[in-house]
Design a protein around this motif. Sequence first.
Motif, PDB file in Angstrom:
ATOM      1  N   LYS A  43      -8.194 -26.112  46.203  1.00 23.12           N
ATOM      2  CA  LYS A  43      -7.540 -26.373  44.918  1.00 23.12           C
ATOM      3  C   LYS A  43      -7.489 -27.883  44.706  1.00 23.12           C
ATOM      4  CE  LYS A  43      -4.758 -22.201  44.830  1.00 23.12           C
ATOM      5  NZ  LYS A  43      -3.422 -21.636  44.662  1.00 23.12           N
ATOM      6  N   LYS A  82      -8.953 -31.116  41.641  1.00 16.89           N
ATOM      7  CA  LYS A  82      -9.574 -31.436  40.353  1.00 16.89           C
ATOM      8  C   LYS A  82     -10.915 -32.097  40.635  1.00 16.89           C
ATOM      9  CE  LYS A  82      -5.176 -31.810  38.035  1.00 16.89           C
ATOM     10  NZ  LYS A  82      -4.073 -32.713  37.743  1.00 16.89           N
ATOM     11  N   SER A  83     -11.972 -31.314  40.539  1.00 19.69           N
ATOM     12  CA  SER A  83     -13.297 -31.789  40.952  1.00 19.69           C
ATOM     13  C   SER A  83     -13.857 -32.886  40.050  1.00 19.69           C
ATOM     14  CB  SER A  83     -14.282 -30.619  40.991  1.00 19.69           C
ATOM     15  OG  SER A  83     -14.416 -30.037  39.714  1.00 19.69           O
ATOM     16  N   ARG A  84     -13.317 -33.040  38.868  1.00 19.27           N
ATOM     17  CA  ARG A  84     -13.776 -34.138  38.006  1.00 19.27           C
ATOM     18  C   ARG A  84     -13.103 -35.457  38.395  1.00 19.27           C
ATOM     19  NH1 ARG A  84     -16.278 -32.826  32.879  1.00 19.27           N
ATOM     20  NH2 ARG A  84     -16.800 -30.622  32.931  1.00 19.27           N
ATOM     21  N   ARG A  85     -12.049 -35.374  39.185  1.00 18.89           N
ATOM     22  CA  ARG A  85     -11.291 -36.572  39.565  1.00 18.89           C
ATOM     23  C   ARG A  85     -11.543 -37.019  41.001  1.00 18.89           C
ATOM     24  NH1 ARG A  85      -6.653 -37.556  36.178  1.00 18.89           N
ATOM     25  NH2 ARG A  85      -6.599 -39.411  37.466  1.00 18.89           N
ATOM     26  N   GLU A 132     -20.355 -33.867  41.300  1.00 21.96           N
ATOM     27  CA  GLU A 132     -19.088 -33.146  41.319  1.00 21.96           C
ATOM     28  C   GLU A 132     -19.306 -31.863  42.118  1.00 21.96           C
ATOM     29  OE1 GLU A 132     -17.589 -32.252  37.445  1.00 21.96           O
ATOM     30  OE2 GLU A 132     -17.558 -34.349  36.833  1.00 21.96           O
ATOM     31  N   PRO A 181     -16.978 -28.667  42.368  1.00 22.66           N
ATOM     32  CA  PRO A 181     -15.794 -27.820  42.252  1.00 22.66           C
ATOM     33  C   PRO A 181     -15.783 -26.719  43.306  1.00 22.66           C
ATOM     34  CG  PRO A 181     -17.301 -27.437  40.420  1.00 22.66           C
ATOM     35  CD  PRO A 181     -17.856 -28.572  41.213  1.00 22.66           C
ATOM     36  N   GLU A 217      -3.722 -32.468  46.755  1.00 23.04           N
ATOM     37  CA  GLU A 217      -4.813 -31.517  46.538  1.00 23.04           C
ATOM     38  C   GLU A 217      -5.366 -31.013  47.868  1.00 23.04           C
ATOM     39  OE1 GLU A 217      -6.635 -32.691  42.246  1.00 23.04           O
ATOM     40  OE2 GLU A 217      -7.563 -33.660  43.977  1.00 23.04           O
TER      41      GLU A 217
END
Length: 141
Positions: free
Chosen positions: A74, A76-79, A93, A95, A118
């Motif tokens: 869990k 935030k794969s863009r961050r 990226e 996810p 995370e």
Amino acid sequence: YSIGISRTWFPKVWDHNVQLSKDLIPRYPYLDYIMKECPFMAMSINIGPNAVCHKHIDIANLVSGICIILVFGKFKSRRGGHLVLHEAEVIWEGPSGTIFLIPSALIHHSNLALLAGEDRCVITLYSQAGLYRFRDQNYQT
């Protein structure tokens, strides 16, 4: 699924790994497959909670081989948590559920940091070069 992808995109590497398994396992019956239809001889599991790595190459792995990296957790794969392939100058990226196939002994790779709190976990499948040398030298250390 990820193992089938490696067979499709890297058939010669697949065949090379399968042959190693066929050579070693009958000779050393205490060795076993990671899972049915898996030609890789090793697996690493990093259950995190913060599975990221610094820039490195996997020098013990076969240079002409690939490794499969399965990402989950869990976050935030863009961050954060991106896979960085340094010589290729690529940042991907990844996810949860992403499957990467990379030549981990050939190219430096790392991950970007995650945000606080995370969770990111990784399972990696690979084969060590030493097993090929052992077999190719008539099973001598």
